[in-house]
Design an enzyme around this catalytic site. Structure first.
Site, PDB file in Angstrom:
ATOM      1  N   GLU A  50     -25.902  45.684  91.632  1.00 62.43           N
ATOM      2  CA  GLU A  50     -27.158  45.106  91.190  1.00 62.43           C
ATOM      3  C   GLU A  50     -26.792  43.781  90.529  1.00 62.43           C
ATOM      4  O   GLU A  50     -26.016  43.763  89.563  1.00 62.43           O
ATOM      5  CB  GLU A  50     -27.893  46.015  90.205  1.00 62.43           C
ATOM      6  N   ASP A  61     -34.331  42.624  78.896  1.00 57.97           N
ATOM      7  CA  ASP A  61     -32.919  42.760  78.557  1.00 57.97           C
ATOM      8  C   ASP A  61     -32.695  42.631  77.061  1.00 57.97           C
ATOM      9  O   ASP A  61     -33.347  41.842  76.376  1.00 57.97           O
ATOM     10  CB  ASP A  61     -32.096  41.690  79.283  1.00 57.97           C
ATOM     11  N   TYR A 176     -35.648  52.814  90.571  1.00 57.75           N
ATOM     12  CA  TYR A 176     -34.926  52.575  89.318  1.00 57.75           C
ATOM     13  C   TYR A 176     -35.659  53.345  88.216  1.00 57.75           C
ATOM     14  O   TYR A 176     -36.736  52.938  87.760  1.00 57.75           O
ATOM     15  CB  TYR A 176     -34.913  51.077  89.011  1.00 57.75           C
TER      16      TYR A 176
END
Length: 288
Positions: A50, A61, A176
């Site tokens: 990824e 993030d 995911y």
């Protein structure tokens, strides 16, 4: 659509293994270093990749991966340079599934059709836009499928049934799944409790294989993910922290060099040794 994910999961199933997928930031700390890091993790047993494309506002993030975005951007990373790196990786690893993690603004800026076709041409198999939920995904899905790219969506830990059904229906390649709310790389990154419920909720709606991310930082977390019924696990912040430590040391060392003699040398071999050992341990934990 490529069949690399399908081939991978079939092969792993036959061997009684789960998938271990490292996340790496393209261009961090330089394009050349990033390609060497890819070579190291693949040689150590990574089943797929990824890859992040540096972006100025990576809202999904935590601090560690945010720093990798900023390092790459400071070194001059662009979407075009990311595409060049994907081409190089695809040329070197023709059967390796390559997934991209890219923020939605990049797709808007380049135009959906151009965006997806460029990454398809470069050799990417899938694209995950972490800031685009499945309920807003229709134009992205259409452009991805037109280009032959697998659209990937996130299945949140406590998502509604309608959201999980949409994720299962529209994701290709893999889903995911995340085991908790929040961003990557926080103090809660070691929590992998309740994974069976997370995976079972997603699998009610069929869909492609489930990979668990967020909170996967040690071999026991990979074992827990596979034992919970996931087909594998994705690790990002733990790998990025290894890179960050070595980059920080090198930056400190470079600052002591005499001006005019600061050309960047190859990264410390200790980085590649530590990365290889980490990936080897994480991959070993996927074996049932």
């Amino acid at each position: 659509m490529s069949n690399r994910y399908e081939n991978l999961f079939r092969s792993l199933h036959e061997r009684g293994e789960g998938a271990f997928v490292p996340f790496l930031m393209l261009g961090d700390p330089t394009p050349e270093d990033a390609l060497d890091i890819v070579r190291t993790v693949v040689a150590a047993g990574a089943d797929a990749l990824e890859l992040g494309v540096p972006f100025s506002d990576p809202v999904a993030d935590g601090p560690t991966i945010q720093a990798s975005h900023l390092r790459a951007l400071a070194a001059g990373a662009t979407v075009d340079s990311a595409l060049e790196q994907v081409r190089a990786i695809r040329s070197e690893f023709p059967e390796l599934p390559i997934g991209m993690l890219i923020y939605g603004n990049v797709a808007f800026t380049r135009g959906f059709n151009r965006f997806y076709s460029e990454f398809a041409e470069a050799g990417a198999d899938s694209i995950l836009l972490p800031d685009v939920p499945v309920r807003e995904g229709a134009p992205f899905i259409a452009a991805a499928e037109k280009a032959g790219i697998d659209p990937i969506f996130i299945a949140p830990a406590r998502a509604s049934a309608s959201t999980l059904e949409g994720v299962a229906h529209h994701s290709r390649g893999y889903i995911y799944a995340i085991s908790r709310d929040g961003v990557t790389g926080t103090e809660r990154e070691s929590e992998t409790l309740g994974l069976e419920e997370v995976v079972a909720n997603i699998k009610r709606f069929d869909g492609p294989p489930v990979l668990l991310g967020f909170g996967i930082s040690a071999p026991e977390h990979v074992r827990d993910a596979v034992a919970a019924g996931a087909e594998g696990a994705i690790t990002g912040s733990a790998i990025t922290k290894i890179i960050d430590r070595h980059v920080s040391r090198e930056t400190a060392a470079e600052s002591t060099q005499i001006e005019g003699n600061s050309s960047r040398a190859p990264m410390d071999p200790a980085l590649h040794k530590e990365l290889a050992e980490f990936v080897t341990r994480m991959k070993a934990a996927t074996r049932k």
